[in-house]
Every structure is written in structure tokens, then in C-alpha cells.
Design a protein around this motif. Structure first.
Motif, PDB file in Angstrom:
ATOM      1  N   VAL A 207       0.829  -1.207   0.000  1.00 22.17           N
ATOM      2  CA  VAL A 207       0.000   0.000   0.000  1.00 22.17           C
ATOM      3  C   VAL A 207       0.862   1.254   0.000  1.00 22.17           C
ATOM      4  N   GLN A 208       1.879   1.279   0.857  1.00 24.98           N
ATOM      5  CA  GLN A 208       2.706   2.479   0.977  1.00 24.98           C
ATOM      6  C   GLN A 208       3.564   2.705  -0.263  1.00 24.98           C
ATOM      7  N   VAL A 209       4.052   1.615  -0.865  1.00 26.75           N
ATOM      8  CA  VAL A 209       4.822   1.759  -2.107  1.00 26.75           C
ATOM      9  C   VAL A 209       3.933   2.340  -3.201  1.00 26.75           C
ATOM     10  N   LEU A 210       2.730   1.823  -3.329  1.00 29.69           N
ATOM     11  CA  LEU A 210       1.807   2.336  -4.339  1.00 29.69           C
ATOM     12  C   LEU A 210       1.441   3.793  -4.072  1.00 29.69           C
ATOM     13  N   ALA A 211       1.229   4.144  -2.800  1.00 29.29           N
ATOM     14  CA  ALA A 211       0.886   5.518  -2.457  1.00 29.29           C
ATOM     15  C   ALA A 211       2.032   6.466  -2.803  1.00 29.29           C
ATOM     16  N   ALA A 212       3.269   6.032  -2.507  1.00 27.33           N
ATOM     17  CA  ALA A 212       4.433   6.864  -2.832  1.00 27.33           C
ATOM     18  C   ALA A 212       4.568   7.032  -4.342  1.00 27.33           C
ATOM     19  N   ALA A 213       4.355   5.928  -5.080  1.00 22.87           N
ATOM     20  CA  ALA A 213       4.455   5.997  -6.540  1.00 22.87           C
ATOM     21  C   ALA A 213       3.379   6.908  -7.111  1.00 22.87           C
ATOM     22  N   GLU A 214       2.184   6.856  -6.521  1.00 28.95           N
ATOM     23  CA  GLU A 214       1.093   7.701  -7.012  1.00 28.95           C
ATOM     24  C   GLU A 214       1.411   9.175  -6.797  1.00 28.95           C
TER      25      GLU A 214
ATOM     26  N   ASP B  85      -4.789  -8.299  -5.716  1.00 33.31           N
ATOM     27  CA  ASP B  85      -6.195  -8.274  -5.328  1.00 33.31           C
ATOM     28  C   ASP B  85      -6.464  -6.968  -4.577  1.00 33.31           C
ATOM     29  N   PRO B  86      -7.269  -6.049  -5.125  1.00 32.60           N
ATOM     30  CA  PRO B  86      -7.510  -4.769  -4.457  1.00 32.60           C
ATOM     31  C   PRO B  86      -8.053  -4.904  -3.044  1.00 32.60           C
ATOM     32  N   SER B  87      -8.810  -5.978  -2.782  1.00 26.67           N
ATOM     33  CA  SER B  87      -9.386  -6.144  -1.442  1.00 26.67           C
ATOM     34  C   SER B  87      -8.308  -6.366  -0.392  1.00 26.67           C
ATOM     35  N   ALA B  88      -7.139  -6.893  -0.802  1.00 24.31           N
ATOM     36  CA  ALA B  88      -6.046  -7.129   0.145  1.00 24.31           C
ATOM     37  C   ALA B  88      -5.413  -5.826   0.592  1.00 24.31           C
ATOM     38  N   LEU B  89      -5.666  -4.740  -0.157  1.00 22.09           N
ATOM     39  CA  LEU B  89      -5.046  -3.459   0.152  1.00 22.09           C
ATOM     40  C   LEU B  89      -5.886  -2.611   1.097  1.00 22.09           C
ATOM     41  N   THR B  90      -7.043  -3.113   1.484  1.00 27.24           N
ATOM     42  CA  THR B  90      -7.908  -2.349   2.382  1.00 27.24           C
ATOM     43  C   THR B  90      -7.552  -2.549   3.845  1.00 27.24           C
ATOM     44  N   ASP B  91      -6.795  -3.605   4.134  1.00 28.60           N
ATOM     45  CA  ASP B  91      -6.378  -3.902   5.515  1.00 28.60           C
ATOM     46  C   ASP B  91      -4.853  -3.926   5.565  1.00 28.60           C
TER      47      ASP B  91
ATOM     48  N   ALA C 150      12.411   7.197  -0.305  1.00 27.93           N
ATOM     49  CA  ALA C 150      12.469   8.383   0.560  1.00 27.93           C
ATOM     50  C   ALA C 150      11.112   8.716   1.149  1.00 27.93           C
ATOM     51  N   ARG C 151      10.038   8.194   0.532  1.00 22.10           N
ATOM     52  CA  ARG C 151       8.686   8.474   1.005  1.00 22.10           C
ATOM     53  C   ARG C 151       8.107   7.327   1.833  1.00 22.10           C
ATOM     54  N   LEU C 152       8.901   6.299   2.093  1.00 22.37           N
ATOM     55  CA  LEU C 152       8.417   5.151   2.851  1.00 22.37           C
ATOM     56  C   LEU C 152       8.792   5.258   4.327  1.00 22.37           C
ATOM     57  N   GLY C 153       9.973   4.777   4.678  1.00 19.15           N
ATOM     58  CA  GLY C 153      10.391   4.850   6.077  1.00 19.15           C
ATOM     59  C   GLY C 153       9.467   4.102   7.004  1.00 19.15           C
ATOM     60  N   ILE C 154       9.085   4.739   8.105  1.00 20.38           N
ATOM     61  CA  ILE C 154       8.267   4.123   9.145  1.00 20.38           C
ATOM     62  C   ILE C 154       6.914   3.673   8.600  1.00 20.38           C
ATOM     63  N   ALA C 155       6.289   4.500   7.762  1.00 20.47           N
ATOM     64  CA  ALA C 155       4.950   4.181   7.263  1.00 20.47           C
ATOM     65  C   ALA C 155       4.939   2.874   6.487  1.00 20.47           C
ATOM     66  N   GLY C 156       6.024   2.585   5.772  1.00 20.12           N
ATOM     67  CA  GLY C 156       6.090   1.372   4.973  1.00 20.12           C
ATOM     68  C   GLY C 156       6.230   0.112   5.795  1.00 20.12           C
ATOM     69  N   LEU C 157       6.410   0.245   7.107  1.00 23.51           N
ATOM     70  CA  LEU C 157       6.583  -0.919   7.981  1.00 23.51           C
ATOM     71  C   LEU C 157       5.300  -1.306   8.696  1.00 23.51           C
ATOM     72  N   GLY C 158       4.215  -0.602   8.414  1.00 26.03           N
ATOM     73  CA  GLY C 158       2.947  -0.948   9.027  1.00 26.03           C
ATOM     74  C   GLY C 158       2.994  -0.916  10.542  1.00 26.03           C
ATOM     75  N   VAL C 159       2.378  -1.916  11.183  1.00 24.80           N
ATOM     76  CA  VAL C 159       2.288  -1.950  12.635  1.00 24.80           C
ATOM     77  C   VAL C 159       3.677  -1.987  13.277  1.00 24.80           C
ATOM     78  N   ILE C 160       4.644  -2.614  12.610  1.00 19.43           N
ATOM     79  CA  ILE C 160       6.003  -2.653  13.158  1.00 19.43           C
ATOM     80  C   ILE C 160       6.569  -1.247  13.269  1.00 19.43           C
ATOM     81  N   GLY C 161       6.382  -0.447  12.225  1.00 18.64           N
ATOM     82  CA  GLY C 161       6.886   0.924  12.257  1.00 18.64           C
ATOM     83  C   GLY C 161       6.246   1.753  13.350  1.00 18.64           C
ATOM     84  N   TYR C 162       4.927   1.621  13.504  1.00 18.76           N
ATOM     85  CA  TYR C 162       4.243   2.379  14.553  1.00 18.76           C
ATOM     86  C   TYR C 162       4.754   1.968  15.931  1.00 18.76           C
TER      87      TYR C 162
END
Length: 336
Positions: free
Chosen positions: A12-19, A35-41, A69-81
Motif C-alpha cells: 500500500v505504501q509503495v503504491l501511495a508513494a508511486a502515485e 487483489d484490491p481487497s487485500a489493500l484495504t487492511d 524516501a517516502r516510505l520509512g516508518i509508514a512502509g513498515l505498518g504496525v512494526i513501524g508504529y
């Protein structure tokens, strides 16, 4: 879900950064077969094949550095938080090492403490599968995301002390070298990102034991749900470590001990974005630095303990890893 998979938050975060960089994320999702449904969770899993296909598509654009450069903590999901709420940077990184398989087995680089005359460093080290390195952009993205992650937990302005990339030097390297703003080595055998070791003691401003405990328990639950054999790379690392003192680690012997064919083991390591030769290199590099710190061992004895039949290949390998001979490395350490 059976088979290798990655934490959906990463995709999700890679796609968001690319967008944000102008890519058509919806088109990439369709072409990659995600599968787009996998990206909702963000805690769901995305099969590894479509995730890698996504990177293959993104590599056509050449945005790896900017995406990382736009990933970092956000790209790690719950681990990053969770990492943001640990007590210190060192505590956060140690915990990430333990639960990194939640992201994807073998994705989180190994941590190595390195002391020499130039300084005291903590180094992220990872072997990259050749096919992945040929895309270039995922390698640049991971290197950039590590620096961004460290800035996210240690504070803005955090800079790497050095970067080594397992990529051939481009005709125009200035963009990459300017981005990292530190010495960058090309054609390295392993991905390496080094930081001054003092960063490990930096207290985290958002430290919160109660919140970290909650997020850590959530992560541990996700880790427990992964298949027992989720990381073939880790299993192979253990076998390589045991085999080093007995001689050259061999794929055939390791595959036999793990109860699979050579072809199957090779394929499973490729699925995890690594390969046997890279893992041997990674293990020897880390152990060489540790053993050379023991002045009672000669460089030739270290070569034997690393499984080399004679010293010369070890000397050449060490020069490739560090840019200097084992003797030169020791002399600089003594001078320091």
C-alpha cells in the motif's frame, strides 16, 4: 494464504508513494495482479509474486530512490508504529530484527556493529538476489527507506555515515550520491547502510511503554500466524553458520540437511529475494569482522574459520567487502 507473502502495508505504501510521483496506482494493481481487497487492511498479506511484479512495473519509471524516501516508518505498518514508541533507537531496531518476518522473511537487513579507526558504526547488511538487483529501483528504494526510517525514529536530519550498493555505477551517479549525502560505494557485494553507533542510545520522543506493549502484542500475534517455515533464508543462515568452520558451505549439503533438493532450495531462496551465494557472503563478512577483532588470531587462521581452503581468497573477499586488506583493517583499528 499459502506461499510467500508480504505485509499489505508495504504494498500500500509503495503504491501511495508511486502515485504521489505521478504513477497510475490502479493500473499498476491491475497489471501486477494484486487483489484490491487485500489493500484495504494494512495487516493483511499480499502474495509475493504480485508484489514483485509491482516492483518490476515501477522499475520502468526509475522512481526507486524517490519512493524509498517516502516510505520509512509508514512502509513498515504496525512494526513501524510500534518502533516509534520504544525507549531508544537501539531498542526499536533490536525489536524490529526479532519480528521482521511479519513484513517478509529476510527483508529486514541484518544489523552489524562495526568498530574501526574510522569510527564506531551500526550497519544494516543485506544480500540481494541478482535478479532483484538488476531492477535497481527496489535496491535504491530499500537503501533510501532505511535512511528515512532512521530519521523517523531518531529525528529529522539523521544521515547515514556511508552507503554501499550492490549495483553497477551509473554513468551519472550524482543524484544518488547527493541524496544520501555521504560516501557511496558502487559494485558492492552486499547492501550496506552505516550509521554512527551513538545513534543507538538516542531516546525516542514518543516513547510509550503501554502503547508499545499493545502494538508489540499485535505484531507477535501476526508473527505467530506465519507458517513455521516462513523464512528459508534464516534456516539457510543457521546451516551456513554451522558449516563455516568445517570448510566451504555447499548448497547441496545444506539442501540435504534441510530435507529438500538443491533446485527446490534455490527456488525458495529466490522467492525470498536472496540466494545461497549471497547468504554465504553475508555470513562470512559479518564473522570476519568479529574474528579479526580478536588479535590472538592471525588473518590466515580467520580464513580457515570462515571455511576458506587458503588465505588468498579470503584476502580478496575482505578487500571487496571493506576496500582494504585484513591486515590494513587491523592496523587502522590499532591506530584508532
Amino acid at each position: 494464504m499459502t506461499g510467500p507473502s508480504v505485509l499489505a502495508a508495504m504494498t500500500v505504501q509503495v503504491l501511495a508513494a508511486a502515485e504521489r510521483l505521478g504513477a497510475d496506482a490502479a493500473a499498476i494493481v491491475r497489471e501486477a495482479g494484486i487483489d484490491p481487497s487485500a489493500l484495504t487492511d494494512p495487516d493483511a498479506r499480499v502474495p509475493l509474486g504480485p508484489h514483485l511484479k509491482m516492483w518490476e512495473i515501477l522499475s520502468r519509471r526509475g522512481d526507486g530512490l524517490q519512493i524509498g524516501a517516502r516510505l520509512g516508518i509508514a512502509g513498515l505498518g504496525v512494526i513501524g508504529y510500534a518502533m516509534q514508541h520504544e525507549a531508544t533507537v537501539g531498542d526499536a531496531l533490536a525489536w524490529q530484527q526479532r519480528v521482521g518476518a511479519v513484513l517478509y522473511p529476510g527483508l529486514v537487513p541484518q544489523l552489524e556493529r562495526r568498530r574501526d579507526a574510522a569510527g564506531d558504526y551500526v550497519v544494516f547488511v543485506r544480500a540481494m538476489v541478482p535478479a532483484f538487483a538488476q531492477l535497481r529501483e527496489p535496491v535504491l528504494a530499500q537503501a533510501a527507506s532505511i535512511v528515512t526510517m532512521m530519521g523517523g525514529i531518531a529525528g529529522a536530519g539523521t544521515r547515514a555515515a556511508f552507503v554501499a550498493l550492490p549495483l553497477s555505477r551509473p554513468a551519472e551517479p550524482r543524484e544518488v550520491e547527493a541524496h544520501f549525502a555521504c560516501p557511496v560505494a558502487w559494485d558492492a557485494p552486499l547492501l550496506q547502510i552505516g550509521f554512527a553507533a551513538e545513534i543507538l542510545e538516542v531516546p525516542l520522543p514518543r516513547a510509550d511503554p503501554q502503547l508499545f506493549g499493545y502494538l508489540a502484542r499485535r505484531t507477535e500475534s501476526m508473527l505467530a500466524q506465519l507458517p513455521a517455515d516462513a523464512s528459508w533464508a534464516d534456516r539457510v543462515r543457521r546451516e551456513i553458520g554451522a558449516a563455516l568452520a568445517e570448510g566451504e558451505p555447499r548448497l547441496q549439503a545444506v539442501a540435504k540437511r534441510l530435507g529438500v533438493s538443491e533446485r527446490t532450495l534455490h527456488r525458495r531462496l529466490l522467492d525470498e529475494q536472496t540466494n545461497f551465494a549471497g547468504l554465504v557472503e553475508e555470513a562470512r563478512h559479518a564473522r570476519a569482522v568479529h574474528l579479526l577483532a580478536d588479535r590472538s588470531l592471525s588473518a590466515s587462521e580467520v580464513a580457515v574459520l570462515l571455511g576458506y581452503a587458503e588465505p588468498a581468497p579470503f584476502f580478496r573477499a575482505f578487500k571487496r567487502w571493506t576496500g582494504e586488506t585484513p591486515q590494513g583493517w587491523r592496523r587502522r583499528g590499532e591506530a584508532g
